[in-house]
Motif scaffolding. Structure first.
Motif, PDB file in Angstrom:
ATOM      1  N   PRO A 163     -21.806 -82.819 -14.169  1.00 22.84           N
ATOM      2  CA  PRO A 163     -20.587 -83.046 -14.948  1.00 22.84           C
ATOM      3  C   PRO A 163     -20.330 -81.927 -15.943  1.00 22.84           C
ATOM      4  O   PRO A 163     -21.265 -81.240 -16.387  1.00 22.84           O
ATOM      5  CB  PRO A 163     -20.885 -84.366 -15.665  1.00 22.84           C
ATOM      6  N   ARG A 202     -19.356 -84.081  -2.711  1.00 17.01           N
ATOM      7  CA  ARG A 202     -18.587 -83.334  -3.701  1.00 17.01           C
ATOM      8  C   ARG A 202     -19.560 -82.489  -4.519  1.00 17.01           C
ATOM      9  O   ARG A 202     -20.532 -83.002  -5.060  1.00 17.01           O
ATOM     10  CB  ARG A 202     -17.823 -84.296  -4.619  1.00 17.01           C
ATOM     11  N   THR A 204     -20.208 -79.059  -7.362  1.00 13.24           N
ATOM     12  CA  THR A 204     -19.644 -78.255  -8.446  1.00 13.24           C
ATOM     13  C   THR A 204     -20.285 -76.871  -8.535  1.00 13.24           C
ATOM     14  O   THR A 204     -19.669 -75.946  -9.059  1.00 13.24           O
ATOM     15  CB  THR A 204     -19.825 -78.958  -9.800  1.00 13.24           C
ATOM     16  N   PRO A 227     -10.665 -82.781  -7.205  1.00 12.70           N
ATOM     17  CA  PRO A 227     -10.754 -82.861  -8.663  1.00 12.70           C
ATOM     18  C   PRO A 227     -11.071 -84.275  -9.123  1.00 12.70           C
ATOM     19  O   PRO A 227     -11.039 -85.225  -8.339  1.00 12.70           O
ATOM     20  CB  PRO A 227      -9.357 -82.424  -9.113  1.00 12.70           C
ATOM     21  N   ASP A 228     -11.352 -84.403 -10.396  1.00 12.17           N
ATOM     22  CA  ASP A 228     -11.677 -85.691 -10.992  1.00 12.17           C
ATOM     23  C   ASP A 228     -10.411 -86.531 -11.107  1.00 12.17           C
ATOM     24  O   ASP A 228      -9.452 -86.126 -11.779  1.00 12.17           O
ATOM     25  CB  ASP A 228     -12.285 -85.461 -12.379  1.00 12.17           C
ATOM     26  N   ALA A 230      -9.809 -89.046 -12.897  1.00 12.93           N
ATOM     27  CA  ALA A 230      -9.539 -89.372 -14.293  1.00 12.93           C
ATOM     28  C   ALA A 230      -8.754 -88.251 -14.970  1.00 12.93           C
ATOM     29  O   ALA A 230      -7.882 -88.513 -15.818  1.00 12.93           O
ATOM     30  CB  ALA A 230     -10.848 -89.624 -15.032  1.00 12.93           C
ATOM     31  N   TRP A 231      -9.039 -87.009 -14.603  1.00  7.11           N
ATOM     32  CA  TRP A 231      -8.316 -85.875 -15.172  1.00  7.11           C
ATOM     33  C   TRP A 231      -6.860 -85.889 -14.722  1.00  7.11           C
ATOM     34  O   TRP A 231      -5.945 -85.698 -15.532  1.00  7.11           O
ATOM     35  CB  TRP A 231      -8.998 -84.576 -14.762  1.00  7.11           C
ATOM     36  N   ALA A 385      -9.366 -92.042  -5.839  1.00  8.76           N
ATOM     37  CA  ALA A 385     -10.546 -92.524  -6.548  1.00  8.76           C
ATOM     38  C   ALA A 385     -11.610 -93.010  -5.573  1.00  8.76           C
ATOM     39  O   ALA A 385     -12.814 -92.768  -5.763  1.00  8.76           O
ATOM     40  CB  ALA A 385     -10.162 -93.643  -7.511  1.00  8.76           C
ATOM     41  N   HIS A 388     -13.243 -90.004  -3.992  1.00 10.17           N
ATOM     42  CA  HIS A 388     -14.102 -89.377  -5.002  1.00 10.17           C
ATOM     43  C   HIS A 388     -15.438 -90.082  -5.082  1.00 10.17           C
ATOM     44  O   HIS A 388     -16.511 -89.468  -5.101  1.00 10.17           O
ATOM     45  CB  HIS A 388     -13.364 -89.394  -6.348  1.00 10.17           C
ATOM     46  N   ARG A 389     -15.416 -91.426  -5.110  1.00  6.98           N
ATOM     47  CA  ARG A 389     -16.658 -92.204  -5.183  1.00  6.98           C
ATOM     48  C   ARG A 389     -17.498 -92.037  -3.922  1.00  6.98           C
ATOM     49  O   ARG A 389     -18.726 -91.907  -3.972  1.00  6.98           O
ATOM     50  CB  ARG A 389     -16.332 -93.688  -5.409  1.00  6.98           C
ATOM     51  N   GLY A 393     -18.755 -88.408  -6.339  1.00  2.82           N
ATOM     52  CA  GLY A 393     -18.132 -87.978  -7.587  1.00  2.82           C
ATOM     53  C   GLY A 393     -18.344 -88.961  -8.717  1.00  2.82           C
ATOM     54  O   GLY A 393     -18.793 -90.075  -8.543  1.00  2.82           O
TER      55      GLY A 393
END
Length: 393
Positions: A163, A202, A204, A227-228, A230-231, A385, A388-389, A393
């Motif tokens: 993160p 995912r 980074t 991307p996230d 939440a962002w 979402a 992502h999970r 992520g």
């Protein structure tokens, strides 16, 4: 007179990421090439058409990628790995430490003494790369251009997901879980060594290892940005087709001078080769690009930029949208005249809900950027979402 083909900074996706990755294994290059003997330094360069290079380069510096650390860079700096342009070679360029190379080059490793002069089997050098945007890696190119007798014997690549912006100390901590992407594999000198990756995670950061030492000119990391969520939710309204937000090009009619995915890169084009330019048509057809959004979204405003295209900009453009791969196309921006080297902005009469977009240009020419401003729908946000999970992520 037609312009010469330009260097591309971002590769162009084919039909879809999953399809592009599920092709035959890349060609393998091993062994030396002859020493440079003059003339074109790329004349004996070994390369192949790797299907995954049609995806976005997640290690593009324009997206924020960087080589954050390396254990050794005695002969050539680690930052060269992510230069967007091909490596250059100047046979007359020498410095205080020796031959100046356009890449990352470490010193020669040695053994423990006169009775054991060679490096141990597992001795190696390493570099840590922060991706410009987190994503799923589908393929890598470890390019040893111009490293003929000084390239590594083999390489390995691993990925991790952390993160925020971790420090070098945090990245090198024993607690970091590095997932193998490319096992230790022999590579060749003066070659584009390609590796397909099948790791649905995912990531980074990457760790590039070369055994036992040597030089690598460039590293390219092709994949799908993730991307996230939440962002994106916090942003509310954003460019729903941008590379850094997970958009990508599904297909394009022509990529002769430069790829269509350049139209999704951050910022404005500084030169003509940073956009999308097609060859000159000699028929009555037109060119087009088909895009996939980050997720289902409502588009409210459109920006089409023809920066740097002055005598070769597209003459007109139209925009259509659809929802789902089998949905019908519907036009939301009718055919509209474009000016050379200019930003064109349009507010749509009503929001257009979709997950796919097609830009039609008439009859040919250049477009530097496409921006589609809007917000994810509730369904699109939920799908993003969930993905992502599922990818860690």
């Amino acid at each position: 007179m037609k312009e010469a083909p330009q260097t591309t900074l971002v590769s162009d996706p084919g039909p879809a990421p999953a399809q592009a990755a599920a092709t035959a294994a890349p060609a393998a290059f091993t062994g030396d090439v002859r020493p440079y003997a003059g003339g074109d330094p790329y004349a004996d360069y070994r390369a192949a058409d790797f299907p995954f290079t049609r995806l976005a380069d997640l290690a593009d510096r324009r997206l924020g990628a960087a080589v954050v650390a390396a254990n050794d860079e005695f002969f050539a700096e680690r930052e060269n790995l992510l230069k967007p342009t091909p490596a250059v070679f100047d046979p007359a360029a020498f410095g205080h430490k020796g031959k100046i190379m356009d890449g990352w080059e470490t010193r020669r490793r040695r053994g423990t003494g006169p009775d054991a002069p060679h490096p141990a089997p597992d001795d190696h050098d390493w570099a840590l790369i922060r991706l410009g945007v987190p994503g799923v890696v589908r393929g890598l190119v470890v390019d040893t251009a111009h490293f003929r007798g000084n390239y590594p014997q083999s390489v390995a690549v691993e990925g991790a997901a952390l993160p925020g912006q971790p420090s070098v100390a945090e990245l090198t901590a024993d607690s970091v879980v590095w997932v193998p992407l490319v096992p230790r594999t022999a590579v060749g000198g003066h070659a584009a060594n390609g590796f397909a990756v099948d790791v649905p995670r995912r990531l980074t950061h990457l760790r590039l290892r070369q055994f036992p030492d040597g030089g690598i000119a460039r590293l390219r990391v092709y994949g799908e940005a993730l991307p996230d969520p939440a962002w994106l939710a916090a942003l509310g309204t954003f460019d729903v087709v941008a590379l850094e937000h997970g958009g990508y090009v599904e297909d394009t009619s022509d990529r002769f001078f430069s790829p269509g995915s350049n139209t999704l890169a951050p910022g404005r084009s500084a030169t003509m080769d940073e956009g999308w330019e097609t060859r000159r048509r000699r028929d009555t057809g037109h060119d087009w690009i088909r895009y996939r959004l980050a997720a289902q979204a409502e588009i409210r405003a459109v920006e089409i930029d023809t920066a740097c295209y002055k005598g070769n900009a597209a003459g007109w453009a139209a925009l259509s949208v659809r929802d789902g791969a089998d949905g019908a196309w519907r036009e939301v921006l009718p055919r509209t005249r474009l000016e050379p080297d200019a930003v064109h902005r349009f507010v749509l009469p009503e929001p257009a809900a979709c997950d796919g977009v097609r830009l039609d240009t008439f009859p040919d020419g250049g477009i530097s950027r496409l921006r589609l401003y809007g917000s994810l729908t509730a369904g699109g946000a939920a799908d993003l979402a969930a993905r992502h999970r599922s990818l860690g992520g």
